[in-house]
Scaffold this active site. Structure first.
Site: not given
Ligand code: IDP
Ligand code: MG
Length: 139
Positions: A11, A51, A59, A87, A104, A114, A117, A128
């Site tokens: 990110k 998203y 948010f 993950r 993270r 964070n 992704h 994605e």
């Protein structure tokens, strides 16, 4: 134990903090295979599509603004159980649950900024990957 492809993205905060190499190194040394990689400035449309599942969350607007705030590094990694494996390496969303040793858990205390992704299931991974890459960009 299926061989899977997963969409991983550094990110804007990860690029800004010069953590791209560190993050790539972790997936690479774990033994995953890099099959797609590019640096790009995401459009609002692309961020909203990525998203879309969070569209109704309070948010959402802030999240789209954050993801479009600078360049991101879009990647596809391949390997056995790659989706869950990545993950696990990324770590939990809630900062207090992101254990040391995860990306993270080692580099952030925040829920939004964070760093990375990772797709959460085979269907979202396929979706994605198709959103961020054209077939010709994957090796
Ligand atoms: P994930 O990235 O671990 O899959 P998701 O629940 O899918 O977590 O949330 C997507 C992204 O939205 C998170 O990585 C984070 O950047 C942001 N986010 C999630 N929950 C919040 C929140 O409560 N406040 C601000 N941003 C959030
Ligand atoms: Mg998610």
């Amino acid at each position: 134990m299926p061989v899977e492809r997963t969409y991983i993205m550094v990110k804007p905060d990860g690029v800004e903090r010069r953590l791209v190499g560190e993050i790539i190194r972790r997936f690479e040394t774990r033994g995953l295979k890099l099959v797609g990689l590019k640096l790009l400035q995401p459009s609002t449309e692309l961020a909203e599509a990525h998203y879309a599942v969070h569209r109704e969350r309070p948010f959402f607007g802030e999240l789209v603004q954050f993801i479009t705030s600078g360049p991101v590094v879009a990647m596809v990694w391949e390997g056995t159980d790659a989706i869950k494996l990545c993950r696990n390496m990324i770590g939990a969303l809630k900062p207090l649950e992101a254990i040391p040793g995860t990306i993270r858990g080692d580099f952030t205390t925040e829920v939004q900024t964070n760093l990375v992704h990772g797709s959460d299931a085979p269907e979202t991974a396929a979706n994605e990957i198709g959103l961020w890459f054209s077939p010709g960009e994957l090796i």
